[in-house]
Structures are given as structure tokens and as C-alpha cells.
Design a protein around this motif. Sequence first.
Motif, PDB file in Angstrom:
ATOM      1  N   LEU A  63       0.807  -1.053  -0.119  1.00 54.69           N
ATOM      2  CA  LEU A  63      -0.121   0.111   0.140  1.00 54.69           C
ATOM      3  C   LEU A  63       0.953   1.324  -0.081  1.00 54.69           C
ATOM      4  O   LEU A  63       1.781   1.472   1.037  1.00 54.69           O
ATOM      5  CB  LEU A  63      -0.994   0.069   1.195  1.00 54.69           C
ATOM      6  N   ASP A  64       0.913   2.105  -1.056  1.00 55.56           N
ATOM      7  CA  ASP A  64       1.487   3.273  -1.337  1.00 55.56           C
ATOM      8  C   ASP A  64       0.483   4.434  -0.702  1.00 55.56           C
ATOM      9  O   ASP A  64      -0.349   4.817  -1.238  1.00 55.56           O
ATOM     10  CB  ASP A  64       1.862   3.339  -2.729  1.00 55.56           C
ATOM     11  N   TRP A  65       1.113   5.041   0.356  1.00 50.58           N
ATOM     12  CA  TRP A  65       0.284   6.403   1.045  1.00 50.58           C
ATOM     13  C   TRP A  65       0.838   7.686   0.607  1.00 50.58           C
ATOM     14  O   TRP A  65       0.618   8.651   1.056  1.00 50.58           O
ATOM     15  CB  TRP A  65       0.402   6.402   2.421  1.00 50.58           C
ATOM     16  N   ALA A  66       1.914   7.858  -0.473  1.00 56.81           N
ATOM     17  CA  ALA A  66       2.402   9.143  -0.810  1.00 56.81           C
ATOM     18  C   ALA A  66       1.255   9.953  -1.089  1.00 56.81           C
ATOM     19  O   ALA A  66       1.647  11.115  -0.820  1.00 56.81           O
ATOM     20  CB  ALA A  66       3.262   8.638  -1.992  1.00 56.81           C
ATOM     21  N   ASP A  67       0.138   9.767  -1.895  1.00 56.78           N
ATOM     22  CA  ASP A  67      -0.925  10.905  -2.145  1.00 56.78           C
ATOM     23  C   ASP A  67      -1.886  10.804  -1.007  1.00 56.78           C
ATOM     24  O   ASP A  67      -2.864  11.160  -1.320  1.00 56.78           O
ATOM     25  CB  ASP A  67      -1.202  10.321  -3.701  1.00 56.78           C
ATOM     26  N   LEU A  68      -1.901  10.370   0.138  1.00 58.46           N
ATOM     27  CA  LEU A  68      -2.514  10.564   1.082  1.00 58.46           C
ATOM     28  C   LEU A  68      -2.697  11.747   1.621  1.00 58.46           C
ATOM     29  O   LEU A  68      -1.826  12.530   1.786  1.00 58.46           O
ATOM     30  CB  LEU A  68      -2.369   9.501   2.327  1.00 58.46           C
ATOM     31  N   HIS A  94       2.120  -4.525   3.319  1.00 58.10           N
ATOM     32  CA  HIS A  94       3.534  -3.730   3.285  1.00 58.10           C
ATOM     33  C   HIS A  94       3.065  -2.043   3.287  1.00 58.10           C
ATOM     34  O   HIS A  94       2.355  -1.878   2.100  1.00 58.10           O
ATOM     35  CB  HIS A  94       4.457  -4.125   2.137  1.00 58.10           C
ATOM     36  N   LEU A  95       3.373  -1.298   3.896  1.00 58.55           N
ATOM     37  CA  LEU A  95       3.187   0.074   3.941  1.00 58.55           C
ATOM     38  C   LEU A  95       4.297   1.015   3.423  1.00 58.55           C
ATOM     39  O   LEU A  95       5.587   0.734   3.903  1.00 58.55           O
ATOM     40  CB  LEU A  95       2.722   0.703   5.436  1.00 58.55           C
ATOM     41  N   HIS A  96       3.948   1.731   2.453  1.00 59.84           N
ATOM     42  CA  HIS A  96       5.082   2.600   1.841  1.00 59.84           C
ATOM     43  C   HIS A  96       4.655   4.206   1.741  1.00 59.84           C
ATOM     44  O   HIS A  96       3.421   4.488   1.679  1.00 59.84           O
ATOM     45  CB  HIS A  96       5.358   2.070   0.451  1.00 59.84           C
ATOM     46  N   HIS A  97       5.932   4.909   1.958  1.00 63.14           N
ATOM     47  CA  HIS A  97       5.612   6.488   1.687  1.00 63.14           C
ATOM     48  C   HIS A  97       4.549   6.920   2.671  1.00 63.14           C
ATOM     49  O   HIS A  97       3.798   7.791   1.973  1.00 63.14           O
ATOM     50  CB  HIS A  97       5.239   6.754   0.102  1.00 63.14           C
ATOM     51  N   GLN A  98       4.406   6.463   3.852  1.00 62.46           N
ATOM     52  CA  GLN A  98       3.565   7.023   4.832  1.00 62.46           C
ATOM     53  C   GLN A  98       3.866   8.725   4.997  1.00 62.46           C
ATOM     54  O   GLN A  98       5.095   8.836   5.480  1.00 62.46           O
ATOM     55  CB  GLN A  98       3.562   6.260   6.104  1.00 62.46           C
ATOM     56  N   PRO A  99       3.140   9.290   5.216  1.00 60.52           N
ATOM     57  CA  PRO A  99       3.072  10.973   5.574  1.00 60.52           C
ATOM     58  C   PRO A  99       3.363  10.874   6.964  1.00 60.52           C
ATOM     59  O   PRO A  99       3.157   9.680   7.851  1.00 60.52           O
ATOM     60  CB  PRO A  99       1.829  11.476   5.307  1.00 60.52           C
ATOM     61  N   THR A 100       4.136  11.682   7.462  1.00 61.97           N
ATOM     62  CA  THR A 100       4.386  11.794   9.034  1.00 61.97           C
ATOM     63  C   THR A 100       3.148  11.607   9.860  1.00 61.97           C
ATOM     64  O   THR A 100       3.295  10.660  10.996  1.00 61.97           O
ATOM     65  CB  THR A 100       5.198  13.157   9.307  1.00 61.97           C
ATOM     66  N   TYR A 101       2.060  12.324   9.527  1.00 57.29           N
ATOM     67  CA  TYR A 101       1.101  12.325  10.488  1.00 57.29           C
ATOM     68  C   TYR A 101       0.459  10.925  10.445  1.00 57.29           C
ATOM     69  O   TYR A 101      -0.241  10.215  11.552  1.00 57.29           O
ATOM     70  CB  TYR A 101      -0.234  13.090  10.047  1.00 57.29           C
ATOM     71  N   PHE A 102       0.311  10.030   9.498  1.00 56.60           N
ATOM     72  CA  PHE A 102       0.188   8.669   9.216  1.00 56.60           C
ATOM     73  C   PHE A 102       0.972   7.710  10.188  1.00 56.60           C
ATOM     74  O   PHE A 102       0.580   7.016  10.944  1.00 56.60           O
ATOM     75  CB  PHE A 102       0.236   8.445   7.875  1.00 56.60           C
ATOM     76  N   SER A 103       2.179   7.899  10.001  1.00 57.36           N
ATOM     77  CA  SER A 103       3.244   7.271  10.714  1.00 57.36           C
ATOM     78  C   SER A 103       2.927   7.276  12.158  1.00 57.36           C
ATOM     79  O   SER A 103       3.178   6.405  12.983  1.00 57.36           O
ATOM     80  CB  SER A 103       4.599   7.283  10.436  1.00 57.36           C
ATOM     81  N   ARG A 104       2.844   8.592  12.480  1.00 57.04           N
ATOM     82  CA  ARG A 104       2.862   9.149  13.986  1.00 57.04           C
ATOM     83  C   ARG A 104       1.650   8.253  14.472  1.00 57.04           C
ATOM     84  O   ARG A 104       1.635   7.891  15.672  1.00 57.04           O
ATOM     85  CB  ARG A 104       2.649  10.644  14.217  1.00 57.04           C
ATOM     86  N   LEU A 105       0.379   8.395  13.781  1.00 59.84           N
ATOM     87  CA  LEU A 105      -0.757   7.743  14.561  1.00 59.84           C
ATOM     88  C   LEU A 105      -0.591   6.356  14.713  1.00 59.84           C
ATOM     89  O   LEU A 105      -1.036   5.496  15.738  1.00 59.84           O
ATOM     90  CB  LEU A 105      -2.014   7.964  13.536  1.00 59.84           C
TER      91      LEU A 105
END
Length: 130
Positions: A63-68, A94-105
Motif C-alpha cells: 500500500l503506497d500512501w504517498a498521495d494520502l 506492506h506500507l510505503h511512503h507514509q506521511p508523517t501524520y500517518f506514521s505518527r498515528l
Amino acid sequence: MTPDPYPPPEFTLTVQAADARTLRLAIHGYLDYDTSDEFTPAVDEVLDAHAERHGPVLRHLHLDWADLTAFDSSGLSALLALRRHTHPAGITLHLHHQPTYFSRLLEVTGVMGHLTQHAHGTGSPEAALP
């Protein structure tokens, strides 16, 4: 009529690449209270189409989260539901390109390791391990 200054949040899902054992999806826009109910059926549709084409051999869902654009607890709940669906089927997320707020949560809630825990295929010898 004037345009709505607060347009409804949008969510889209696109298939980036696929082969029999691996599927790569990109999540675009919002995955939050307003759109999280769209996430599960959208992913299920892609997973069903993949299974129709290749059979039950999928093992890796990237899952690519770059455009979240936005992610909240409702989005997290939808992501956990996806894990509950895929893990017993032997599919590892597999999680890829998570924005900071996503990773933080994910970090604050302590679910990152749970979401990405290696899944053993239902027919593999590893599936018999305790």
C-alpha cells in the motif's frame, strides 16, 4: 450558485502493479471519517478481481500512501479491518511512503508491527506452526 468552499473529501484507490503473488495499490486523498467506509469495498473489489485472475496465491499487498491527504481513527479502523481480512488468507501488508501524520498515528496507537506482521499462507508449512 457559488461553488462549495468545502468540497467533500475524496478517496481513490489505484492498482500500480500486480502479479500472481504481489499487488501494489496507491491510496489517494482522504482516508477518514467521511471516506473510510469506501476503503474496504474498494480494496475487496481489487482483491476479488486478483483472486479471479490468479487464484488464491496473493501473498504481498503493498500500500503506497504517498498521495494520502488525511488520515484519522476511522481510516485506522478501516486499515485494521483490512489486516483482519488479509492476514488469515496468508497476505502480508506492506506500507510505503507514509506521511508523517500517518506514521505518527500508527506509532502512538502501537499498531505498525501488528499491521505489517508476516502472514503465513494457509497452505504453507509455516501455517502449521504455533
